[in-house]
Design an enzyme around this catalytic site. Structure first.
Site, PDB file in Angstrom:
ATOM      1  N   ASP A   1       5.998 -15.017 -23.045  1.00  0.00           N
ATOM      2  CA  ASP A   1       7.456 -14.922 -23.848  1.00  0.00           C
ATOM      3  C   ASP A   1       8.327 -14.199 -23.404  1.00  0.00           C
ATOM      4  OD1 ASP A   1       9.343 -15.074 -25.819  1.00  0.00           O
ATOM      5  OD2 ASP A   1       8.031 -15.041 -27.502  1.00  0.00           O
TER       6      ASP A   1
ATOM      7  N   TYR B   1      -2.407 -20.892 -32.646  1.00  0.00           N
ATOM      8  CA  TYR B   1      -3.274 -19.554 -32.000  1.00  0.00           C
ATOM      9  C   TYR B   1      -4.509 -19.478 -32.742  1.00  0.00           C
ATOM     10  CZ  TYR B   1       1.719 -18.421 -31.578  1.00  0.00           C
ATOM     11  OH  TYR B   1       2.982 -18.512 -31.240  1.00  0.00           O
TER      12      TYR B   1
ATOM     13  N   HIS C   1      17.090 -11.887 -31.926  1.00  0.00           N
ATOM     14  CA  HIS C   1      16.886 -12.434 -33.209  1.00  0.00           C
ATOM     15  C   HIS C   1      18.396 -12.232 -33.824  1.00  0.00           C
ATOM     16  CE1 HIS C   1      12.629 -11.382 -33.188  1.00  0.00           C
ATOM     17  NE2 HIS C   1      12.743 -12.699 -32.543  1.00  0.00           N
TER      18      HIS C   1
ATOM     19  N   ARG D   1       2.220 -21.338 -27.190  1.00  0.00           N
ATOM     20  CA  ARG D   1       3.736 -21.191 -27.998  1.00  0.00           C
ATOM     21  C   ARG D   1       4.540 -21.918 -26.815  1.00  0.00           C
ATOM     22  NH1 ARG D   1       3.960 -16.514 -29.768  1.00  0.00           N
ATOM     23  NH2 ARG D   1       5.143 -15.357 -28.325  1.00  0.00           N
TER      24      ARG D   1
ATOM     25  N   HIS E   1      14.719 -18.770 -34.843  1.00  0.00           N
ATOM     26  CA  HIS E   1      15.548 -17.792 -35.226  1.00  0.00           C
ATOM     27  C   HIS E   1      17.184 -18.237 -34.508  1.00  0.00           C
ATOM     28  CE1 HIS E   1      15.050 -15.840 -31.424  1.00  0.00           C
ATOM     29  NE2 HIS E   1      13.687 -15.872 -31.747  1.00  0.00           N
TER      30      HIS E   1
ATOM     31  N   GLU F   1      10.357 -22.779 -31.714  1.00  0.00           N
ATOM     32  CA  GLU F   1       9.091 -21.937 -30.959  1.00  0.00           C
ATOM     33  C   GLU F   1       7.957 -22.474 -31.567  1.00  0.00           C
ATOM     34  OE1 GLU F   1       9.167 -17.767 -30.931  1.00  0.00           O
ATOM     35  OE2 GLU F   1      11.464 -17.921 -31.582  1.00  0.00           O
TER      36      GLU F   1
ATOM     37  N   HIS G   1       3.859 -18.040 -37.821  1.00  0.00           N
ATOM     38  CA  HIS G   1       5.378 -17.721 -38.008  1.00  0.00           C
ATOM     39  C   HIS G   1       6.431 -19.030 -38.185  1.00  0.00           C
ATOM     40  CE1 HIS G   1       5.758 -19.176 -33.846  1.00  0.00           C
ATOM     41  NE2 HIS G   1       4.598 -18.484 -33.517  1.00  0.00           N
TER      42      HIS G   1
ATOM     43  N   HIS H   1       2.913 -10.136 -30.758  1.00  0.00           N
ATOM     44  CA  HIS H   1       3.913  -9.200 -30.092  1.00  0.00           C
ATOM     45  C   HIS H   1       3.280  -8.454 -29.037  1.00  0.00           C
ATOM     46  CE1 HIS H   1       6.614  -9.641 -33.913  1.00  0.00           C
ATOM     47  NE2 HIS H   1       6.752 -10.806 -32.968  1.00  0.00           N
TER      48      HIS H   1
ATOM     49  N   ASP I   1      15.374  14.660 -21.003  1.00  0.00           N
ATOM     50  CA  ASP I   1      16.939  14.254 -20.689  1.00  0.00           C
ATOM     51  C   ASP I   1      17.301  13.204 -20.172  1.00  0.00           C
ATOM     52  OD1 ASP I   1      15.693  14.792 -18.341  1.00  0.00           O
ATOM     53  OD2 ASP I   1      17.238  16.473 -17.608  1.00  0.00           O
TER      54      ASP I   1
ATOM     55  N   ASP J   1      15.607 -16.796 -24.610  1.00  0.00           N
ATOM     56  CA  ASP J   1      14.335 -16.614 -25.165  1.00  0.00           C
ATOM     57  C   ASP J   1      13.319 -17.870 -24.934  1.00  0.00           C
ATOM     58  OD1 ASP J   1      12.110 -15.937 -26.945  1.00  0.00           O
ATOM     59  OD2 ASP J   1      13.124 -15.709 -28.827  1.00  0.00           O
TER      60      ASP J   1
ATOM     61  N   GLU K   1       8.675 -22.514 -26.440  1.00  0.00           N
ATOM     62  CA  GLU K   1       9.976 -22.103 -26.837  1.00  0.00           C
ATOM     63  C   GLU K   1      11.176 -22.427 -26.087  1.00  0.00           C
ATOM     64  OE1 GLU K   1      10.406 -17.740 -27.510  1.00  0.00           O
ATOM     65  OE2 GLU K   1      11.605 -18.096 -29.082  1.00  0.00           O
TER      66      GLU K   1
HETATM   67  N1  GLY Z   1      10.321 -13.117 -28.353  1.00  0.00           N
HETATM   68  C1  GLY Z   1      10.779 -12.976 -29.537  1.00  0.00           C
HETATM   69  C2  GLY Z   1      10.690 -14.295 -30.472  1.00  0.00           C
HETATM   70  O1  GLY Z   1      10.344 -15.311 -29.680  1.00  0.00           O
HETATM   71  O2  GLY Z   1      11.250 -14.414 -31.380  1.00  0.00           O
HETATM   72 MN    MN Z   2      12.183 -16.579 -30.087  1.00  0.00          MN
HETATM   73 MN    MN Z   3      10.344 -15.714 -27.878  1.00  0.00          MN
END
Ligand code: GLY
Ligand code: MN
Ligand code: MN
Length: 432
Positions: A254, A382, A355, A400, A348, A378, A344, A237, A34, A265, A402
Site C-alpha cells: 500500500d 485478511y 485521508h 487489499r 476515504h 479499497e 475497515h 498499518h 537539530d 493511494d 485499492e
Molecule cells: N494508505 C492508507 C489508506 O489506504 O488509507
Molecule cells: Mn486508502
Molecule cells: Mn492505501
C-alpha cells in the site's frame, strides 16, 4: 485568475463584513535534535495561498481598501538563504504569490492587532497549531488594551474548517490534473515493485523500488509505504518493512506518492514467486470483484456508503462460497460476520491529504456523491494464522486492492487505472 486567488475570493465573500481570517502555515517539525522533518506545507494554507514556506501567516480582511489579502512571511536574508534555501520575501509574496500586501513575519505582533480593529468575527481554526492559538488570543488581548474597551474587538471565533473543507471536497480541473499525475506515478511504482519481487528479498528492497519511481518523477511518499509479505500482510498499518519475502507468500503493498502536494493511494497484492496458489487466487478474485462492484457505485447521485455496501455483499457471498463463512447472506451481512475478515471501510476522500477532509454525512444521512469528488476504493480480506474456525490453508493471507476514483458526470474515472490488478496480468508482468 488562478485557483488560489479564486478560493481566496470565495472565502472573502463567505466571511462577510466585520470579519478577519487568519491562516498560519505549517510549523517546521524536529525529527531529532537539530534535524527537521522535510517541510510539508499545511494543506489549508496551501489551498488558499500556494505559498510554500514555513513561518508565514495569511490574513484575509474583506472590504479593506488598502489590501484584502496580506501575507506575513520571512524577510529575504542573504546569509540565511545561503544556509537554508531561498525565500520569496515580501516582494516575492506580492509579485509571485499574489498578495495585496506583505510584511515581515517578525512584525506580526505589531501589525495584526490593528488589522483586527472593528472586526468582530475572527475566522480561525483553534486547536490545529496550539502554539499559534495563544498568539491569536494575545493579539485580541493587546487590541483590547489598546482600545481600552471591548467595542471594536473580536467577540466571536469561527472555525474555518466547515467552509474550507467543503470547498476542498470538490476538485477543480487543475487539481484533478495533478491527482492524475500522482496516480500515474504511483501506478508505475507498483508495477516496478512487482517486476522486482523475488523470494529471499527483504521488504525494504521493494520499498526502495517504490521510492525510486516516486522520486524520479518528482514525487514523495504521501504516507509511510506498507510492504508486508505473508503474515505481515494481515497487519493493516504494517510499516516496519524489514522481513524477508518467502516463496508461496503474498505480498501486500500500500503505497502512493504525493505530487505537488496532491496524494495518491494504491494497494496491490501479488505473489512473491510470481504465481498465485489456488487458495490465494480464489480469495483474490473475491476482493477484485468486490472492488469492481464498488467502483461502479462511485457515481453522481449514489451515496457515500454505496461502494462499501457493494463490497461487503460480494465479500460475504464469496466467503460463503469458499466455506469460510456459513449461513444466509442477508443475515451474515446484517450481523457483520464479514468483519472478522474485512474490518475497515471501503475508502476515504483523497486530495491534498491522503485521508482528505470533508464530511461523510450530512446530518444523519450519507453524503450524496457529486462530480469532482475523489475517493479511494479499497476492499480487502485478511486471514491471519490461527484464525478460529478457518481451515489452515487460508491462513497468512492478506489482500487489499485499492484505486483512486473520481466522480464525474458519467462513468467513474479510475485515476490509477494504469496499474495492473487482474491476477493473470500480474503473473504475466512478473514473468516478463
Ligand atoms: N494508505 C492508507 C489508506 O489506504 O488509507
Ligand atoms: Mn486508502
Ligand atoms: Mn492505501
Amino acid at each position: 485568475m488562478n485557483d488560489f486567488a479564486r478560493r481566496r475570493r470565495q472565502l472573502l465573500r463567505m466571511m462577510g463584513e466585520n470579519a478577519i481570517a487568519i491562516i498560519p502555515s505549517a510549523p517546521e517539525k524536529i525529527r531529532s535534535r537539530d534535524t527537521h522533518f522535510p517541510f510539508r506545507q499545511d494543506s489549508d494554507f496551501w489551498y488558499l495561498t500556494g505559498f510554500p514556506e514555513p513561518e508565514a501567516v495569511a490574513v484575509l480582511v474583506p472590504g479593506r481598501k488598502a489590501a484584502e489579502y496580506i501575507l506575513f512571511c520571512r524577510e529575504k536574508d542573504a546569509e540565511k538563504e545561503t544556509w537554508h534555501g531561498r525565500r520569496a520575501g515580501q516582494e516575492g509574496a506580492i509579485e509571485i504569490h499574489g498578495a495585496d500586501d506583505a510584511f515581515p513575519i517578525d512584525d506580526i505582533d505589531d501589525i495584526l492587532p490593528g488589522l483586527m480593529e472593528n472586526r468582530t468575527r475572527v475566522y480561525y481554526t483553534m486547536g490545529a497549531h496550539p502554539e499559534f492559538d495563544s498568539r491569536v488570543i494575545g493579539w485580541v488581548k493587546r487590541l483590547r488594551e489598546q482600545l481600552r474597551s471591548d467595542a471594536g474587538t473580536p467577540h466571536e471565533f469561527v472555525s474555518l474548517d466547515p467552509f474550507l473543507h467543503d470547498l476542498r471536497l470538490y476538485k477543480s480541473a487543475g487539481e484533478l490534473k495533478l491527482m492524475r499525475r500522482a496516480a500515474q506515478i504511483s501506478a508505475a511504482a507498483h508495477e516496478r515493485a512487482m517486476r522486482a519481487t523475488r523470494p529471499g528479498m527483504m521488504e525494504w528492497e521493494i520499498e526502495a523500488e517504490l521510492l525510486h519511481e516516486f522520486r524520479r518523477h518528482g514525487g514523495h511518499p504521501a504516507y509511510s509505504s506498507i510492504v508486508g509479505g505473508g503474515a505481515n500482510a494481515c497487519i493493516l498499518h504494517y510499516v516496519d518493512n524489514d522481513a524477508e519475502l518467502a516463496a508461496g507468500d503474498l505480498l501486500l503493498v500500500d503505497a502512493g506518492c504525493e505530487y505537488r502536494n496532491y496524494a495518491s493511494d494504491i494497494s496491490r497484492t501479488w505473489p512473491v514467486n510470481g504465481k498465485f496458489t489456488p487458495e490465494q487466487r480464489a480469495l483474490y478474485e473475491i476482493v477484485l470483484e468486490a472492488q469492481l462492484e464498488a467502483i461502479d457505485k462511485v457515481r453522481a447521485g449514489e451515496h457515500w456508503n454505496a461502494p462499501h455496501e457493494a463490497a461487503v455483499k460480494v465479500i460475504t457471498r464469496g466467503l460463503v462460497k469458499l466455506g469460510i463463512l456459513e449461513g444466509r447472506l442477508p443475515q451474515l451481512i446484517r450481523d457483520g460476520a464479514y468483519r472478522r475478515f474485512y474490518m475497515h471501510k471501503t475508502g476515504h476522500w483523497l486530495g491534498l491529504d491522503v485521508h482528505d477532509v470533508g464530511d461523510y454525512k450530512v446530518g444523519e444521512e450519507w453524503r450524496v456523491l457529486e462530480p469532482g469528488m475523489v475517493m479511494t476504493v479499497e476492499p480487502g480480506i485478511y486471514i491471519a494464522a490461527g484464525m478460529k474456525g478457518v481451515d489452515a490453508k487460508w491462513w497468512n493471507t492478506g489482500i487489499r486492492i485499492e484505486d483512486d476514483v473520481a466522480v464525474t458526470r458519467g462513468a467513474p474515472e479510475v485515476l490509477t487505472a494504469e496499474c495492473v490488478k487482474d491476477p493473470g496480468e500480474i503473473e504475466k508482468l512478473m514473468a516478463g
